[in-house]
Design a protein around this motif. Structure first.
Motif, PDB file in Angstrom:
ATOM      1  N   SER A 160      -3.172 -43.660  30.776  1.00 59.53           N
ATOM      2  CA  SER A 160      -1.809 -43.975  30.343  1.00 59.53           C
ATOM      3  C   SER A 160      -1.568 -43.527  28.912  1.00 59.53           C
ATOM      4  N   LEU A 161      -2.555 -43.784  28.040  1.00 63.26           N
ATOM      5  CA  LEU A 161      -2.387 -43.486  26.615  1.00 63.26           C
ATOM      6  C   LEU A 161      -2.593 -42.018  26.285  1.00 63.26           C
ATOM      7  N   TYR A 214       1.522 -40.826  28.448  1.00 66.08           N
ATOM      8  CA  TYR A 214       2.383 -40.886  27.267  1.00 66.08           C
ATOM      9  C   TYR A 214       2.443 -39.542  26.547  1.00 66.08           C
ATOM     10  N   SER A 231       6.842 -50.057  25.580  1.00 66.21           N
ATOM     11  CA  SER A 231       5.471 -49.800  26.024  1.00 66.21           C
ATOM     12  C   SER A 231       4.757 -51.036  26.554  1.00 66.21           C
ATOM     13  N   SER A 239       2.313 -47.225  34.052  1.00 65.07           N
ATOM     14  CA  SER A 239       1.326 -46.981  32.986  1.00 65.07           C
ATOM     15  C   SER A 239       0.269 -48.081  33.011  1.00 65.07           C
ATOM     16  N   LEU A 290      10.890 -45.988  23.914  1.00 68.73           N
ATOM     17  CA  LEU A 290       9.815 -46.230  24.870  1.00 68.73           C
ATOM     18  C   LEU A 290       9.364 -47.678  24.726  1.00 68.73           C
ATOM     19  N   THR A 316       7.491 -56.230  31.876  1.00 64.51           N
ATOM     20  CA  THR A 316       6.724 -54.979  31.969  1.00 64.51           C
ATOM     21  C   THR A 316       5.417 -55.171  32.730  1.00 64.51           C
ATOM     22  N   LEU A 361       0.596 -50.010  24.475  1.00 60.33           N
ATOM     23  CA  LEU A 361       0.476 -49.371  23.161  1.00 60.33           C
ATOM     24  C   LEU A 361       1.206 -50.198  22.119  1.00 60.33           C
ATOM     25  N   VAL A 420       8.690 -46.043  19.874  1.00 57.26           N
ATOM     26  CA  VAL A 420       7.869 -46.993  20.642  1.00 57.26           C
ATOM     27  C   VAL A 420       8.239 -48.418  20.256  1.00 57.26           C
ATOM     28  N   LEU A 476       6.635 -42.182  18.641  1.00 59.19           N
ATOM     29  CA  LEU A 476       5.420 -41.926  19.408  1.00 59.19           C
ATOM     30  C   LEU A 476       4.558 -40.870  18.731  1.00 59.19           C
ATOM     31  N   SER A 491       6.083 -49.090  31.812  1.00 59.84           N
ATOM     32  CA  SER A 491       6.833 -48.835  30.590  1.00 59.84           C
ATOM     33  C   SER A 491       8.264 -48.441  30.957  1.00 59.84           C
ATOM     34  N   PRO A 519       6.851 -52.004  21.321  1.00 61.04           N
ATOM     35  CA  PRO A 519       5.819 -52.725  22.072  1.00 61.04           C
ATOM     36  C   PRO A 519       6.243 -54.151  22.397  1.00 61.04           C
TER      37      PRO A 519
END
Length: 375
Positions: free
Chosen positions: A276-277, A281, A248, A229, A246, A171, A252, A290, A311, A238, A292
């Motif tokens: 991005s956040l 998103y 991330s 992102s 997702l 990522t 996130l 989500v 999310l 992402s 991570p």
């Protein structure tokens, strides 16, 4: 009494099941304070090994009789000796096979769910480092995302489920751990994808992972859509998998957000992180789960050991998503950062292909806790 051996997998299962365990950690105090085995119902005693060379009588009153006891050291040897002394004193104890070295490298696969048109998605929990990686499987093909350097585990898992790894993704350019993505891609003839904005200095060939990419795994309708992102790095990307998940990366987390400073660009990238956040998103479905690339604390694990949350729920509960004032956000993200990961510059250069450290050096570079988040 007897001395038993406990594996990292055994301890991981105890963490997942929220069992009780008493850990006697015989490393130096500074090493213990920096990084230890964490469990919601674990209790600890830290006594350096050299303080026990004359015997364990001084600590017998501190050792519980109603809990399982595990002795831990850096590489195993010291914990075996202390466990033997405790056994001779009448205690039933275990030592951790391979010590913290093995703990750092253990990966525990957890099935997250089935995909709509057939196939599955798995999460690999690197319990000792907080790293999370993923395998998306469909019709005998697999995509691997944010792989660690323990490449054999992914290759064996894919073989066991009858899948060929055809695509490998990172990522972003990782700074806290060494990626296994490029090696796995070379060994499997898979396509290795990297965000081009993170790959300006890499020394190898890659497929550019850009906004709008859709990669099909197998012949079913599983598309991995890349969503640009930036914020943790300038190229952070992402993925939305199967319109359900997702991934991330390090943008996130479950109860925190990514730090923007590991390339020395915090002031420049904090605006990207907020966009991005708080904007990119926000345009996504709140029903997305989500996933991570890291977890911060053991409490973020779900009952099955997975790290995942919708999310929409994160927008209600995640502390990093509640800061309405932009200046306050900028201050939090640039002034309240934890220490840098150990050897993070060397790790970044290794992931660029500029350094090629041997296996022992790679272990040494990665020792310590995950530090990818703003806390």
């Amino acid at each position: 009494m007897t001395v038993n051996m406990m594996t990292s997998k055994d301890v991981t299962k105890m963490i997942f099941n929220k069992e009780e365990l008493f850990i006697l950690d015989v490393r130096n105090e500074s090493d213990f304070k920096d990084w230890k085995i964490e469990g919601q119902n674990f209790t600890y005693l830290n006594i350096p090994y050299f303080d026990l060379l004359d015997g364990v009588e001084q600590i017998l009153s501190d050792i519980p009789t109603d809990k399982e006891i595990l002795v831990v050291c850096a590489k195993e040897g010291s914990s075996v000796m202390v466990a033997d002394m405790l056994s001779e004193a009448g205690q039933t104890v275990s030592y951790l096979q391979g010590g913290m070295k093995a703990w750092s490298e253990h990966l525990e696969p957890v099935k997250l769910g089935n995909l709509k048109d057939g196939g599955e998605i798995y999460q690999f929990v690197r319990i000792g480092k907080g790293c999370l990686s993923y395998m998306v499987v469909s019709n005998g093909e697999a995509a691997l995302i944010d792989a660690t350097r323990m490449t054999d585990i992914y290759l064996q898992f894919a073989s066991d489920i009858g899948a060929n790894i055809t695509h490998v993704f990172d990522t972003h350019l990782h700074a806290d751990h060494i990626s296994g993505g490029r090696i796995i891609a070379e060994q499997t003839n898979a396509t290795y994808w990297l965000p081009p904005k993170d790959a300006a200095e890499v020394t190898f060939t890659f497929a550019p992972l850009e906004n709008g990419n859709a990669v099909k795994i197998g012949d079913t309708a599983i598309d991995i859509h890349a969503l640009y992102s930036p914020g943790h790095t300038i190229g952070s990307t992402s993925f939305v998998v199967d319109d359900s998940y997702l991934l991330s990366g390090d943008i996130l987390f479950i109860d925190s957000i990514g730090r923007p400073d590991l390339a020395g660009m915090a002031e420049d990238w904090v605006g990207d992180l907020r966009d991005s956040l708080y904007k990119r998103y926000k345009q996504l479905s709140e029903e997305l789960v989500v996933l991570p690339a890291h977890f911060m604390v053991i409490e973020e694990l779900n009952d099955d050991g997975s790290v995942a949350e919708k999310l929409g729920l994160l927008y209600e509960k995640n502390h990093g998503l509640q800061i309405k004032d932009e200046n306050e956000f900028r201050k939090l993200v640039t002034e309240n950062l934890p220490p840098q990961p150990n050897a993070y510059q060397e790790i970044r250069q290794t992931n660029m292909g500029k350094l090629n450290p041997d296996e022992e050096k790679q272990r040494e570079m990665e020792i310590g806790p995950n530090r990818c988040a703003v806390r």
